[in-house]
Structures are given as structure tokens and as C-alpha cells.
Design a protein around this motif. Structure first.
Motif, short mmCIF file in Angstrom:
data_model
loop_
_atom_site.label_atom_id
_atom_site.label_comp_id
_atom_site.label_asym_id
_atom_site.label_seq_id
_atom_site.Cartn_x
_atom_site.Cartn_y
_atom_site.Cartn_z
N GLN A 19 -14.29 47.85 18.42
CA GLN A 19 -14.83 46.61 18.96
C GLN A 19 -14.16 45.43 18.24
O GLN A 19 -13.96 45.46 17.05
CB GLN A 19 -16.35 46.56 18.75
N VAL A 20 -13.86 44.43 19.01
CA VAL A 20 -13.19 43.27 18.44
C VAL A 20 -14.11 42.58 17.45
O VAL A 20 -15.33 42.50 17.63
CB VAL A 20 -12.77 42.29 19.54
N GLN A 21 -13.50 42.07 16.40
CA GLN A 21 -14.23 41.28 15.42
C GLN A 21 -13.56 39.92 15.27
O GLN A 21 -12.33 39.84 15.13
CB GLN A 21 -14.27 41.99 14.07
N LEU A 22 -14.37 38.90 15.30
CA LEU A 22 -13.91 37.54 15.05
C LEU A 22 -14.51 37.09 13.73
O LEU A 22 -15.72 37.25 13.51
CB LEU A 22 -14.35 36.61 16.17
N VAL A 23 -13.69 36.55 12.87
CA VAL A 23 -14.17 36.08 11.58
C VAL A 23 -13.69 34.66 11.36
O VAL A 23 -12.48 34.41 11.30
CB VAL A 23 -13.68 36.99 10.44
N GLU A 24 -14.65 33.77 11.23
CA GLU A 24 -14.35 32.37 11.01
C GLU A 24 -14.47 32.06 9.51
O GLU A 24 -15.31 32.64 8.82
CB GLU A 24 -15.32 31.48 11.78
N SER A 25 -13.65 31.13 9.05
CA SER A 25 -13.70 30.75 7.65
C SER A 25 -13.23 29.31 7.49
O SER A 25 -12.66 28.72 8.42
CB SER A 25 -12.83 31.69 6.80
N GLY A 26 -13.47 28.78 6.31
CA GLY A 26 -12.97 27.45 6.00
C GLY A 26 -14.02 26.36 5.95
O GLY A 26 -13.70 25.21 5.63
N THR B 1 -10.47 28.41 10.22
CA THR B 1 -9.63 29.52 10.64
C THR B 1 -10.45 30.58 11.34
O THR B 1 -11.57 30.87 10.92
CB THR B 1 -8.92 30.14 9.43
N CYS B 2 -9.91 31.13 12.39
CA CYS B 2 -10.53 32.24 13.10
C CYS B 2 -9.53 33.40 13.15
O CYS B 2 -8.43 33.23 13.68
CB CYS B 2 -10.91 31.82 14.51
N GLU B 3 -9.92 34.51 12.59
CA GLU B 3 -9.07 35.70 12.64
C GLU B 3 -9.68 36.72 13.58
O GLU B 3 -10.88 37.01 13.49
CB GLU B 3 -8.93 36.29 11.24
N SER B 4 -8.86 37.25 14.45
CA SER B 4 -9.32 38.23 15.42
C SER B 4 -8.73 39.59 15.10
O SER B 4 -7.55 39.72 14.78
CB SER B 4 -8.89 37.81 16.82
#
Length: 120
Positions: free
Chosen positions: A1-8, A21-24
Motif C-alpha cells: 500500500q502506498v505511503q505518503l510521509v510529510e515533513s518539514g 516535503t512529501c515522500e511517496s
């Protein structure tokens, strides 16, 4: 399953800038447009900027001139740049695909978001 992780996110003062930042975990190369959303305390989640594969980002009128976004398909990353932050920008910021309405079928699972707090 896709995961999106936001940071900053973090605590910022009025007038400052931030770049989120958003890493997929899934390739975003085929996604016509990624987008950033935010949810302020006590309010519904709202769309703020769409970042197309080609062309310029589309920013909601209320944030034009202060917000933009970009993406790197090779790294599966999208960014949100916000300038001249104001207390009303305080919210949790999320990224996802850009579709018609929040909650429509096709949205990827939401990530945890990143908290941006603007206060003096």
C-alpha cells in the motif's frame, strides 16, 4: 500500500517561510497532478495547490503569491513552499493526488501530515 510521509513543519513566526516535503512510497511519475492540502483546527481539510506533471502549479486564490509547489518524479517527492507565513496558516499539511473533491475515490491513503504552527 502506498505511503505518503510529510515533513518539514514546525513552529514559525509570522513573515517566515517554510518548505514542506512529501515522500511517496509509490511512483508519482504517472500522477497527472499531486497536491497539497491542509486542515486547520476545527475546520475541514482543504485543497491549496495542485502540482501538475507539466505546467505551473495551481494555487487557490487566497494563497496566490505566497504558496507554490514542485515535484521530482524521479525521487517521488513533492514540495510545498510557503512564504510570508501568517497565524491563519496554522494547520496540518498533507499531500496526496489531485482529484475533484477530497474524499473522492482514487485518493491515496492519507499520510500523517506535518504540523505548521505560526505564532509570534
Amino acid at each position: 500500500q502506498v505511503q505518503l510521509v510529510e515533513s518539514g513543519g514546525g513552529l514559525l513566526r509570522p513573515g517566515e517561510s517554510t518548505r514542506l516535503t512529501c515522500e511517496s512510497s509509490r511512483s508519482i511519475g504517472a500522477v497527472l497532478a499531486m497536491a497539497w492540502y491542509r486542515q486547520a483546527p476545527g475546520k475541514e481539510r482543504e485543497f491549496i495547490v495542485a502540482i501538475p506533471n507539466r505546467g505551473r502549479p495551481t494555487v487557490i486564490d487566497a494563497l496566490k503569491g505566497r504558496v507554490t509547489g514542485d515535484r521530482d518524479n524521479a525521487r517521488n517527492i513533492a514540495w510545498l513552499q510557503m512564504d510570508n507565513l501568517q497565524p491563519e496558516d496554522t494547520a496540518v499539511y498533507y499531500c496526496n493526488v489531485h482529484l475533484g473533491r477530497i474524499g473522492d475515490p482514487g485518493f491515496w491513503p492519507w499520510g500523517p501530515g506535518t504540523q505548521v504552527t505560526v505564532a509570534s
